[in-house]
Design a protein around this motif. Structure first.
Motif, PDB file in Angstrom:
ATOM      1  N   VAL A   5       0.844  -1.199   0.000  1.00 59.99           N
ATOM      2  CA  VAL A   5       0.000   0.000   0.000  1.00 59.99           C
ATOM      3  C   VAL A   5       0.879   1.250   0.000  1.00 59.99           C
ATOM      4  O   VAL A   5       0.603   2.213  -0.722  1.00 59.99           O
ATOM      5  N   ASP A  49     -13.374  -5.225  -6.850  1.00 57.48           N
ATOM      6  CA  ASP A  49     -12.063  -5.441  -6.234  1.00 57.48           C
ATOM      7  C   ASP A  49     -10.969  -5.117  -7.249  1.00 57.48           C
ATOM      8  O   ASP A  49     -11.176  -5.223  -8.461  1.00 57.48           O
ATOM      9  N   ASN A  82      -4.337  -8.038  -3.980  1.00 56.73           N
ATOM     10  CA  ASN A  82      -5.684  -7.582  -4.305  1.00 56.73           C
ATOM     11  C   ASN A  82      -6.315  -6.894  -3.103  1.00 56.73           C
ATOM     12  O   ASN A  82      -5.943  -7.147  -1.953  1.00 56.73           O
ATOM     13  N   SER A  83      -7.225  -6.008  -3.386  1.00 58.19           N
ATOM     14  CA  SER A  83      -7.845  -5.188  -2.348  1.00 58.19           C
ATOM     15  C   SER A  83      -8.642  -6.026  -1.357  1.00 58.19           C
ATOM     16  O   SER A  83      -8.722  -5.690  -0.170  1.00 58.19           O
ATOM     17  N   ALA A  91      -6.242   0.431   1.532  1.00 61.72           N
ATOM     18  CA  ALA A  91      -5.705  -0.378   0.438  1.00 61.72           C
ATOM     19  C   ALA A  91      -6.607  -0.293  -0.785  1.00 61.72           C
ATOM     20  O   ALA A  91      -6.136  -0.079  -1.903  1.00 61.72           O
ATOM     21  N   LYS A  92      -7.912  -0.437  -0.574  1.00 61.77           N
ATOM     22  CA  LYS A  92      -8.849  -0.380  -1.705  1.00 61.77           C
ATOM     23  C   LYS A  92      -8.853   1.009  -2.330  1.00 61.77           C
ATOM     24  O   LYS A  92      -8.828   1.151  -3.552  1.00 61.77           O
ATOM     25  N   LEU A  95      -5.562   1.436  -4.340  1.00 66.95           N
ATOM     26  CA  LEU A  95      -5.593   0.683  -5.597  1.00 66.95           C
ATOM     27  C   LEU A  95      -6.574   1.302  -6.586  1.00 66.95           C
ATOM     28  O   LEU A  95      -6.301   1.347  -7.795  1.00 66.95           O
ATOM     29  N   ARG A  96      -7.704   1.799  -6.092  1.00 64.39           N
ATOM     30  CA  ARG A  96      -8.683   2.471  -6.961  1.00 64.39           C
ATOM     31  C   ARG A  96      -8.042   3.709  -7.603  1.00 64.39           C
ATOM     32  O   ARG A  96      -8.179   3.945  -8.800  1.00 64.39           O
TER      33      ARG A  96
END
Length: 123
Positions: A5, A49, A82-83, A91-92, A95-96
């Motif tokens: 992250v 995700d 992966n998220s 983290a999500k 990544l987004r």
């Protein structure tokens, strides 16, 4: 914060070091290189995700992006994040944001948006 992250946030903060962006053969996947050496791809699943893959091998970004789906079934030369597994909101969100950054680069949005902003003398 996990190292991945943190690394994603560094890539977002240094967007000028993201290059060689190209759309993968599998439409939502985007391949890119960071700092002229680190090869990645990122994809958003239908469930929302995000999957980030790192490729330490000798393959070129453009070549991998053109591989048919069957070629990926046998390929094991990557590290995946992966998220969903990372599990945190940060983290999500990170990544987004990275997905948005590289997607905009694929379509040349940096230049498009700069041109639009430059067209208004008040900016």
């Amino acid at each position: 914060m996990s190292k991945i992250v943190e690394a994603v946030n560094v890539m977002i903060s240094n967007q000028d070091k993201i290059d060689s962006t190209c759309q993968g053969n599998y439409d939502p996947e985007i391949f890119f290189r960071y700092d002229n050496k680190h090869k990645w791809s990122i994809i958003k699943s239908d469930s929302g995700d995000f999957y980030l893959h790192y490729y330490p091998g000798r393959y070129e970004i453009e070549d991998m992006a053109s591989w048919p789906e069957d070629a990926w079934h046998e390929f094991r030369g990557m590290v995946s994040y992966n998220s969903k597994d990372l599990g945190t909101k940060e983290a999500k969100d990170s990544l987004r944001e990275l997905y948005t950054v590289v997607k905009e680069k694929v379509f040349g949005m940096d230049d498009v948006l700069a041109d639009i902003i430059k067209s208004d003398a008040t900016w």
